[in-house]
Design an enzyme around this catalytic site. Sequence first.
Site, PDB file in Angstrom:
ATOM      1  N   SER A 544     -67.302  14.885 -58.217  1.00 18.93           N
ATOM      2  CA  SER A 544     -65.828  15.539 -58.004  1.00 18.93           C
ATOM      3  C   SER A 544     -65.480  16.072 -56.692  1.00 18.93           C
ATOM      4  O   SER A 544     -65.103  15.652 -55.485  1.00 18.93           O
ATOM      5  CB  SER A 544     -65.535  16.620 -58.676  1.00 18.93           C
ATOM      6  OG  SER A 544     -64.675  17.291 -59.220  1.00 18.93           O
ATOM      7  N   ASP A 630     -61.292   9.185 -67.001  1.00 14.32           N
ATOM      8  CA  ASP A 630     -60.662  10.782 -65.869  1.00 14.32           C
ATOM      9  C   ASP A 630     -59.403  11.071 -66.014  1.00 14.32           C
ATOM     10  O   ASP A 630     -59.232  10.167 -65.025  1.00 14.32           O
ATOM     11  CB  ASP A 630     -62.465  10.561 -64.982  1.00 14.32           C
ATOM     12  CG  ASP A 630     -62.234  11.709 -64.309  1.00 14.32           C
ATOM     13  OD1 ASP A 630     -62.149  12.828 -64.354  1.00 14.32           O
ATOM     14  OD2 ASP A 630     -63.764  11.959 -63.655  1.00 14.32           O
ATOM     15  N   HIS A 665     -64.186  12.966 -66.631  1.00 14.78           N
ATOM     16  CA  HIS A 665     -64.679  13.179 -65.549  1.00 14.78           C
ATOM     17  C   HIS A 665     -66.347  14.137 -65.889  1.00 14.78           C
ATOM     18  O   HIS A 665     -67.124  13.450 -64.801  1.00 14.78           O
ATOM     19  CB  HIS A 665     -64.259  14.764 -65.356  1.00 14.78           C
ATOM     20  CG  HIS A 665     -64.305  15.279 -64.008  1.00 14.78           C
ATOM     21  ND1 HIS A 665     -63.590  14.482 -62.707  1.00 14.78           N
ATOM     22  CD2 HIS A 665     -64.537  16.468 -63.627  1.00 14.78           C
ATOM     23  CE1 HIS A 665     -64.170  15.028 -61.964  1.00 14.78           C
ATOM     24  NE2 HIS A 665     -64.328  16.567 -62.618  1.00 14.78           N
TER      25      HIS A 665
END
Length: 696
Positions: A544, A630, A665
């Site tokens: 991320s 995501d 995600h």
Amino acid sequence: MNKPPEPPVAAKHPRRTEQLGRVRVDDYAWLKDDNWQQVLRDPKTLRADVREHLEAENAYTQAMLAATEPLQAQMFAEMKGRIKEDDSSVPAPDGPWDYYVRYNLGAQHPIHGRRPRGRADGEEILLDEEALGRGKAFFQVGAASHSPDHALFAWACDEQGSEYYTIRVRDLATGQDLGDPIASAYGDLTFSPDSRWLFWIWRDENARPSRVFRRPARGGEDVLVYDEADDGMFLGVGTTSDDSHIVIHVGNQETTELWLIPAADPTAPPAVAEPRQVGVKYSLDHWTDRWVIRTNADGAVDFKLSTSTADLPAKATWRDWIAHRPGHYITGFAAFAGHLVRAERVDALDRLVVTDRAGSEHEVAFDEEAYALNLEGGYEYDATTTRFVYQSPTTPRQTFDYELATRARTLRKTQELPSGHDPALYVARRLYARAGDGQDVPITVLMRKDTPLDGSAPLLLYGYGAYGHAMDASFSIRNLSLVDRGWIWATAHVRGGSDKGWGWFLDGRKENKPNSFTDFIACAEHLIAQRFATRGRIAAYGGSAGGMLMGAVANLRPDLWGAIVAAVPFVDVLNTMSDVSLPLTPPEWPEWGNPLEDAAAYDLIESYSPYDRVTSLAYPPVLATGGLSDPRVTYWEPAKWVAKLRDRSTSAAPILLKINMDSGHGGASGRFDFLKEIALDYAFAAWALDKGWAPK
């Protein structure tokens, strides 16, 4: 000798963008499906040419890593073998019941249950996630809660990985779901203390949580309670510990505003406690006869605690209680009828401080060189005990009940590893790397005691460094699969996290963002100097915003890394922060800056944005992963980055992309399926270092 497979070559369709007098050209913008909002809800609607490219990338990655499949399978089996398959949580008492979650053997998802307080029999199943998720490619429960009167159970479920949740409420007496399901919801909810109402949050067409609604808990009409006009704010709902108020939380990374509804009148309109002021954060709880407020107001960078006896605790009524001390970061607190427990972090180590109503306090601390200490919430305000979890890189999770008055500790559970674990075989150390500006950056190291410190061991260096999230020195069943193979695992506690306080975060955001990257490089160089590692034998790993860190250090120092693993990497920073339709763009401007209106922010972001800074360099092997659904880091970010890296790199090192076509995600939703993705990451790192592709 078999010829290696040919990598996909993404077509170039240059798209020119003019912004604030600056021009950029994006050859791979076409990989973004303009109908991405619909793709979040229904991945089958992905544009055909994009799907074809992503599937070609997945096939190429699978072919390139085919030789690692036995290692992946072995690592997965090891990780799974460290999980107690029929594990259960320590029951949490609430009134006549003990509440818990447990797993059946082989289950990917848990069961939420309860039984009469203090008994081992009489189980009632509240929610069987395994049964509900069976046959679904993705299934994840967000918030899940019983009502205060123990009659109802509400939960939020996401079946695409898009973080659009559906909320349902179950009558525990009949087992029937009540009323219509709530669609397009955020994964947060709360019952009113009288159990009559359910408060929930609606996500708009751009996946932003923007409105709070109230509906009768047993079904009925939804009533708008709060409408947030600022696209840059997140919303949350909850109640105070003493059940006196319902709380609506509005905030982003730097600013907070709380709205209160008296529990005695849950249909009353909310009233603001203290209006938002940019840069001022606060949280609060009601401690029977007073409010306790945690805030960074008035220059309290590492936060202080204040109190207020006003009905509505505006800032003018706040009185300092626990003064601000630089370097003593107050991370949170929990209120009980007779005591208040605050959590602090000092020099990247956690501690708990217990204060009674007379003001007497004592500290709960541990002695290991590196550890993590987390306060776990309970249901009962009148409780005389609190619960915390202690762990370290060598010590599995230990759950303690702590008697607040007598200070007695009761060990309730130690994490069980069925395949065995001997902490005496390992050592955890805390090192410090000197950054270029003189700051000491903590590094947590885990290794076997018999691993040589002569630079010969492969090393994985993990980092994140954003949003004030600290990297806890926690126990991991996953990392042992590398450490037991002679690897050293190191975590770099770089600026941008709050590992050394809130100031540590402020020194790694906006104009200070490059500190995160140079800190990570300083950690690598320190580990090399201390003979923990050798240049080119380090695998860098982050996900991320940590994936941004990976992209940045690949551009800055490609010679250091033998492999880079970037999970759901936020690498297309300039384009993403310029696209107001994306869910996180306005809320993220306080973190990175707004390149749509601020030329200085544009230039700063452009100077480090990994995608924009890819150039003709000898890049190391790279594995980038993503999830099609995501909403946080969209699939096209890693896809575009890989295409550009592959086009520009002057080395023969492979650049690989793996997109999970069924997740978002967080990757795969099942507790075992997720481990397969970790095993892929680790096997790639081992394969890349073994092949020796690192730039010379």
